[in-house]
Design a protein around this motif. Structure first.
Motif, mmCIF file in Angstrom:
data_model
loop_
_atom_site.group_PDB
_atom_site.id
_atom_site.type_symbol
_atom_site.label_atom_id
_atom_site.label_comp_id
_atom_site.label_asym_id
_atom_site.label_seq_id
_atom_site.Cartn_x
_atom_site.Cartn_y
_atom_site.Cartn_z
ATOM 1 N N ASN A 1 0.835 -1.191 0.000
ATOM 2 C CA ASN A 1 0.000 0.000 0.000
ATOM 3 C C ASN A 1 0.880 1.255 0.000
ATOM 4 O OD1 ASN A 1 -2.713 1.148 0.233
ATOM 5 N ND2 ASN A 1 -2.028 1.883 2.229
ATOM 6 N N PRO A 2 0.568 2.230 -0.849
ATOM 7 C CA PRO A 2 1.382 3.458 -0.863
ATOM 8 C C PRO A 2 1.429 4.109 0.517
ATOM 9 C CG PRO A 2 -0.082 3.399 -2.766
ATOM 10 C CD PRO A 2 -0.498 2.263 -1.866
ATOM 11 N N VAL A 3 2.625 4.460 0.933
ATOM 12 C CA VAL A 3 2.823 5.104 2.240
ATOM 13 C C VAL A 3 3.842 6.220 2.079
ATOM 14 C CG1 VAL A 3 2.274 3.063 3.623
ATOM 15 C CG2 VAL A 3 4.615 3.419 2.837
ATOM 16 N N SER A 4 3.873 7.097 3.038
ATOM 17 C CA SER A 4 4.854 8.182 3.014
ATOM 18 C C SER A 4 6.053 7.811 3.875
ATOM 19 C CB SER A 4 4.231 9.477 3.544
ATOM 20 O OG SER A 4 3.983 9.373 4.941
ATOM 21 N N ALA A 5 7.157 8.484 3.621
ATOM 22 C CA ALA A 5 8.354 8.254 4.426
ATOM 23 C C ALA A 5 8.085 8.609 5.881
ATOM 24 C CB ALA A 5 9.517 9.068 3.874
ATOM 25 N N GLY A 6 7.305 9.669 6.082
ATOM 26 C CA GLY A 6 6.985 10.081 7.447
ATOM 27 C C GLY A 6 6.208 9.023 8.207
ATOM 28 N N GLN A 7 5.264 8.369 7.526
ATOM 29 C CA GLN A 7 4.504 7.300 8.167
ATOM 30 C C GLN A 7 5.416 6.150 8.577
ATOM 31 O OE1 GLN A 7 1.669 6.961 4.785
ATOM 32 N NE2 GLN A 7 0.066 6.902 6.355
ATOM 33 N N LEU A 8 6.374 5.831 7.722
ATOM 34 C CA LEU A 8 7.278 4.711 8.005
ATOM 35 C C LEU A 8 8.191 5.027 9.186
ATOM 36 C CD1 LEU A 8 8.222 3.662 4.360
ATOM 37 C CD2 LEU A 8 6.713 2.457 5.933
ATOM 38 N N VAL A 9 8.705 6.243 9.223
ATOM 39 C CA VAL A 9 9.572 6.650 10.331
ATOM 40 C C VAL A 9 8.797 6.622 11.646
ATOM 41 C CG1 VAL A 9 10.878 8.579 11.309
ATOM 42 C CG2 VAL A 9 11.128 8.005 8.877
#
Length: 259
Positions: A227-235
């Motif tokens: 699912n597309p995610v942002s770098a901020g969400q992953l961090v």
């Protein structure tokens, strides 16, 4: 001149290591033994019993198939390289909370991190599947030999990875010998699982930095629809990932110092 840590890392990325058919049920059993809090000796004995009469060569046969298989299972879930211990611990914890049918995602990530050779083979498989809808053992053997050298051990290891992926249900055999088509695929929507898999991927590439899009769309993750995610969400979801941007839509991820 590279220091000892660099030499050790370089050696890890040039080794094959994964040279046996590893059934998904064996990885699952190993992870469950670790989750239950068994010590290394107990896990080793349990794996000997599990593989008894299935593989030649027990603990008294040096270099036997069973011993080599157990060594792979232990490196993934029992005694991974020291820099993968946190990843292993989190992977085990995730396994205890996600549905059994999704466990293959975590087994894939941990195997990939422990054995970069696995990821290299998966990359070529994924590229072939994208281009032509099928993948060939022979073609992948030739591509991998360009990286790792023309050795019999390389060709054998590629074959064993194909057989393992078929056992895991992620590739399917065709009527033509050595030709495979895609098997099961998994949509990954859980942000924690995505962050963990991204970290596993970065370990294959010596911690990054790598562009987020490059990771999420890598052919080496071909069985997974992330699912597309942002770098901020992953961090935010991981205590060990850091991110930075170099332009619009160019987010990079790296394993941070906390690891």
């Amino acid at each position: 001149m590279p220091h000892n840590g660099q030499l050790t890392s370089q050696k890890r990325f040039s080794q094959i290591g994964f040279s046996r058919l590893i059934r998904l049920e064996w990885l699952e059993r190993t992870a469950n033994l670790a989750l239950a809090g068994n010590d290394e000796s107990s896990i080793y004995d349990a794996l000997q019993r599990l593989l008894d009469n299935k593989l030649y060569g027990g603990k008294n046969v040096k270099g036997g198939s069973r011993e080599k298989t157990i060594a792979i299972l232990r490196k993934v879930w029992v005694r991974p390289p020291i820099h993968l211990i946190c990843l292993r611990d989190d992977g085990l914890e995730i396994l205890s909370h996600i549905p059994r049918e999704e466990h293959v995602i975590i087994h894939w990530g941990m195997t990939m991190a422990a054995y970069p050779f696995w990821s290299a083979v998966a990359m070529h498989i994924g590229r072939q599947l994208r281009l032509q809808g099928t993948t060939s053992v022979g073609q992948v053997q030739r591509r991998i030999s360009e990286q790792y050298g023309e050795r019999g051990a390389v060709s054998l290891a590629v074959q064993k990875i194909f057989l393992s992926l078929a056992d895991w249900g992620l590739l399917s055999r065709t009527a033509n010998r050595g030709i495979y088509v895609p098997g099961l695929s998994f949509a990954i929507n859980d942000i924690r699982v995505i962050a963990w898999l991204v970290e596993a991927f970065l370990h294959v590439h010596q911690g990054g930095p790598l562009m987020l899009d490059t990771i999420l769309n890598s052919p080496s993750l071909f069985p997974f629809l992330i699912n597309p995610v942002s770098a901020g969400q992953l961090v935010k979801a991981s205590g060990r990932l850091d991110a930075f941007s170099v332009g619009i839509g160019q987010d990079f991820l790296v394993i941070g110092k906390a690891n």
